[in-house]
Scaffold this motif. Structure first.
Motif, PDB file in Angstrom:
ATOM      1  N   ALA A   2       0.816  -1.211   0.000  1.00  0.00           N
ATOM      2  CA  ALA A   2       0.000   0.000   0.000  1.00  0.00           C
ATOM      3  C   ALA A   2       0.850   1.261   0.000  1.00  0.00           C
ATOM      4  N   VAL A   3       1.737   1.341  -0.987  1.00  0.00           N
ATOM      5  CA  VAL A   3       2.613   2.503  -1.086  1.00  0.00           C
ATOM      6  C   VAL A   3       2.050   3.486  -2.094  1.00  0.00           C
ATOM      7  N   ALA A  96      -4.788   7.367  -1.675  1.00  0.00           N
ATOM      8  CA  ALA A  96      -5.430   6.382  -2.536  1.00  0.00           C
ATOM      9  C   ALA A  96      -6.110   5.346  -1.666  1.00  0.00           C
ATOM     10  N   ARG A  97      -7.279   4.925  -2.098  1.00  0.00           N
ATOM     11  CA  ARG A  97      -8.047   3.987  -1.299  1.00  0.00           C
ATOM     12  C   ARG A  97      -8.037   2.614  -1.966  1.00  0.00           C
ATOM     13  N   ILE A  98      -7.858   1.618  -1.137  1.00  0.00           N
ATOM     14  CA  ILE A  98      -7.911   0.246  -1.631  1.00  0.00           C
ATOM     15  C   ILE A  98      -9.358  -0.217  -1.599  1.00  0.00           C
ATOM     16  N   GLY A  99      -9.875  -0.597  -2.750  1.00  0.00           N
ATOM     17  CA  GLY A  99     -11.238  -1.078  -2.815  1.00  0.00           C
ATOM     18  C   GLY A  99     -12.246   0.010  -2.488  1.00  0.00           C
ATOM     19  N   GLN A 100     -13.466  -0.417  -2.265  1.00  0.00           N
ATOM     20  CA  GLN A 100     -14.536   0.551  -2.013  1.00  0.00           C
ATOM     21  C   GLN A 100     -14.567   1.023  -0.573  1.00  0.00           C
ATOM     22  N   ARG A 101     -14.084   0.198   0.352  1.00  0.00           N
ATOM     23  CA  ARG A 101     -14.192   0.567   1.767  1.00  0.00           C
ATOM     24  C   ARG A 101     -12.886   0.399   2.526  1.00  0.00           C
ATOM     25  N   GLY A 102     -11.789   0.375   1.812  1.00  0.00           N
ATOM     26  CA  GLY A 102     -10.514   0.236   2.494  1.00  0.00           C
ATOM     27  C   GLY A 102     -10.041   1.557   3.061  1.00  0.00           C
ATOM     28  N   PRO A 103      -8.994   1.523   3.882  1.00  0.00           N
ATOM     29  CA  PRO A 103      -8.448   2.773   4.415  1.00  0.00           C
ATOM     30  C   PRO A 103      -7.723   3.543   3.318  1.00  0.00           C
TER      31      PRO A 103
ATOM     32  N   LEU B  47      -1.961   4.608  11.296  1.00  0.00           N
ATOM     33  CA  LEU B  47      -1.426   4.010  12.509  1.00  0.00           C
ATOM     34  C   LEU B  47      -2.280   2.816  12.938  1.00  0.00           C
ATOM     35  N   LEU B  48      -3.597   3.044  13.008  1.00  0.00           N
ATOM     36  CA  LEU B  48      -4.495   1.952  13.365  1.00  0.00           C
ATOM     37  C   LEU B  48      -5.925   2.334  12.988  1.00  0.00           C
ATOM     38  N   LYS B  49      -6.795   1.329  12.988  1.00  0.00           N
ATOM     39  CA  LYS B  49      -8.179   1.593  12.620  1.00  0.00           C
ATOM     40  C   LYS B  49      -9.123   0.648  13.337  1.00  0.00           C
ATOM     41  N   ALA B  50     -10.385   1.032  13.350  1.00  0.00           N
ATOM     42  CA  ALA B  50     -11.441   0.185  13.909  1.00  0.00           C
ATOM     43  C   ALA B  50     -12.696   0.431  13.095  1.00  0.00           C
ATOM     44  N   THR B  51     -13.375  -0.613  12.753  1.00  0.00           N
ATOM     45  CA  THR B  51     -14.499  -0.462  11.834  1.00  0.00           C
ATOM     46  C   THR B  51     -15.867  -0.601  12.490  1.00  0.00           C
ATOM     47  N   LYS B  52     -15.922  -1.089  13.727  1.00  0.00           N
ATOM     48  CA  LYS B  52     -17.215  -1.189  14.389  1.00  0.00           C
ATOM     49  C   LYS B  52     -17.038  -1.058  15.895  1.00  0.00           C
ATOM     50  N   ALA B  53     -18.162  -0.854  16.546  1.00  0.00           N
ATOM     51  CA  ALA B  53     -18.152  -0.642  17.991  1.00  0.00           C
ATOM     52  C   ALA B  53     -17.455  -1.783  18.724  1.00  0.00           C
ATOM     53  N   ASP B  54     -16.662  -1.400  19.720  1.00  0.00           N
ATOM     54  CA  ASP B  54     -15.903  -2.297  20.598  1.00  0.00           C
ATOM     55  C   ASP B  54     -14.665  -2.897  19.929  1.00  0.00           C
ATOM     56  N   ASP B  55     -14.452  -2.600  18.663  1.00  0.00           N
ATOM     57  CA  ASP B  55     -13.205  -3.022  18.013  1.00  0.00           C
ATOM     58  C   ASP B  55     -12.045  -2.290  18.655  1.00  0.00           C
ATOM     59  N   LYS B  56     -10.923  -2.980  18.794  1.00  0.00           N
ATOM     60  CA  LYS B  56      -9.704  -2.327  19.259  1.00  0.00           C
ATOM     61  C   LYS B  56      -8.688  -2.383  18.138  1.00  0.00           C
ATOM     62  N   CYS B  90      -6.866  12.061  14.406  1.00  0.00           N
ATOM     63  CA  CYS B  90      -7.997  11.145  14.508  1.00  0.00           C
ATOM     64  C   CYS B  90      -8.920  11.443  13.331  1.00  0.00           C
ATOM     65  N   ALA B  91      -9.524  10.414  12.762  1.00  0.00           N
ATOM     66  CA  ALA B  91     -10.381  10.640  11.600  1.00  0.00           C
ATOM     67  C   ALA B  91     -11.505   9.625  11.559  1.00  0.00           C
ATOM     68  N   LEU B  92     -12.588  10.011  10.927  1.00  0.00           N
ATOM     69  CA  LEU B  92     -13.674   9.069  10.696  1.00  0.00           C
ATOM     70  C   LEU B  92     -14.009   9.034   9.209  1.00  0.00           C
ATOM     71  N   SER B  93     -14.544   7.904   8.806  1.00  0.00           N
ATOM     72  CA  SER B  93     -14.962   7.735   7.435  1.00  0.00           C
ATOM     73  C   SER B  93     -16.378   7.192   7.431  1.00  0.00           C
ATOM     74  N   ASP B  94     -17.256   7.958   6.806  1.00  0.00           N
ATOM     75  CA  ASP B  94     -18.664   7.574   6.740  1.00  0.00           C
ATOM     76  C   ASP B  94     -18.946   7.071   5.331  1.00  0.00           C
ATOM     77  N   TRP B  95     -19.239   5.796   5.211  1.00  0.00           N
ATOM     78  CA  TRP B  95     -19.442   5.217   3.896  1.00  0.00           C
ATOM     79  C   TRP B  95     -20.711   5.734   3.227  1.00  0.00           C
ATOM     80  N   ASN B  96     -21.623   6.289   4.033  1.00  0.00           N
ATOM     81  CA  ASN B  96     -22.816   6.894   3.446  1.00  0.00           C
ATOM     82  C   ASN B  96     -22.498   8.211   2.746  1.00  0.00           C
ATOM     83  N   GLN B  97     -21.289   8.700   2.983  1.00  0.00           N
ATOM     84  CA  GLN B  97     -20.859   9.932   2.320  1.00  0.00           C
ATOM     85  C   GLN B  97     -19.650   9.670   1.439  1.00  0.00           C
TER      86      GLN B  97
END
Lengths: 115, 113
Positions: A2-3, A96-103, B47-56, B90-97
């Motif tokens: 993912a570079v 750049a995003r990987i796929g439709q819902r990637g980071p 650095l890290l991510k979480a996609t749903k509640a209670d995810d670490k 810190c950031a959020l991503s809303d797939w509805n947007q």
């Protein structure tokens, strides 16, 4: 993995010239790329969303004719700052995003200085 | 609308100190949450991510837990190093947007030897 490579990393040019910045995903295909602008000590401001093969979607307040975006392939998006002026000086970052819902994965940014 | 609020910096710590950077969010849907780090003159690194509640999410000794009840995603590290000095977003991503990232204002961390 993912570079994302961004080029150039630094550019200085005279007022009135146009500057092109490239953003490449090196080891993955990116249907969607994003362009951000960052002022010193501030957060990132999304300028536009770039989708391969279609027109970019600009955020409110961003001039489409000033900041031309082209996403001609799944690994390359370009941002051209047309007729640049000193107020366009800033740090521009692509992702750049990987796929439709990637980071999103970010390039190292381009520092643009307009004299 | 969606938004992210981070604690103000700069945060200055001594090496091996415990780190917490607070992050709270406002979202209408069920966003994914992220922490990015930016070293001087560079772009952002995930650095890290979480996609749903209670995810670490965890990486390189950092961790953050997605707390829906408190709409928070605080970043923690048990023992910071000088090399951790950077700006953390810190950031959020809303797939509805369309999956656009909405960033907090960033928190500068300075770790002294």
């Amino acid at each position: 993995g993912a570079v994302v490579s961004q080029h150039p990393s630094w550019v200085i040019c005279k007022s009135g010239t146009s500057v092109k910045i490239e953003c490449r995903s090196l080891d993955f295909q990116a249907t969607t790329m994003f362009w951000y602008r960052q002022f010193p000590k501030q957060s990132l401001m999304l300028m536009a969303t770039s989708n391969e093969g279609s027109k970019a979607t600009y955020e409110q307040g961003v001039e489409k004719d000033k900041f031309l975006i082209n996403h001609a392939s799944l690994t390359l998006s370009t941002l051209t700052v047309t007729s640049a002026h000193p107020e366009d000086s800033s740090f521009y970052i692509c992702s750049a995003r990987i796929g439709q819902r990637g980071p999103q994965h970010f390039g190292d940014g381009t520092r643009l200085s307009i004299l | 609308g969606n938004s992210v609020t981070q604690m103000e910096g700069p945060v200055t710590l001594s090496e091996e100190a415990f780190l917490t950077i607070n992050c709270t969010y406002t979202a209408t849907g069920y966003p994914s949450l992220f922490w990015y780090v930016q070293y001087p003159g560079e772009g952002l690194q995930l650095l890290l991510k979480a996609t749903k509640a209670d995810d670490k999410g965890s990486n390189k000794g950092f961790e953050a837990t997605y707390r829906k009840e408190t709409t928070s995603f605080h970043l923690e590290k048990g023992s910071v190093q000088v090399s951790d000095s950077a700006v953390y977003f810190c950031a959020l991503s809303d797939w509805n947007q369309g999956g656009k990232l909405i960033f907090g204002q960033g928190t500068e961390l300075s770790v002294k030897p």
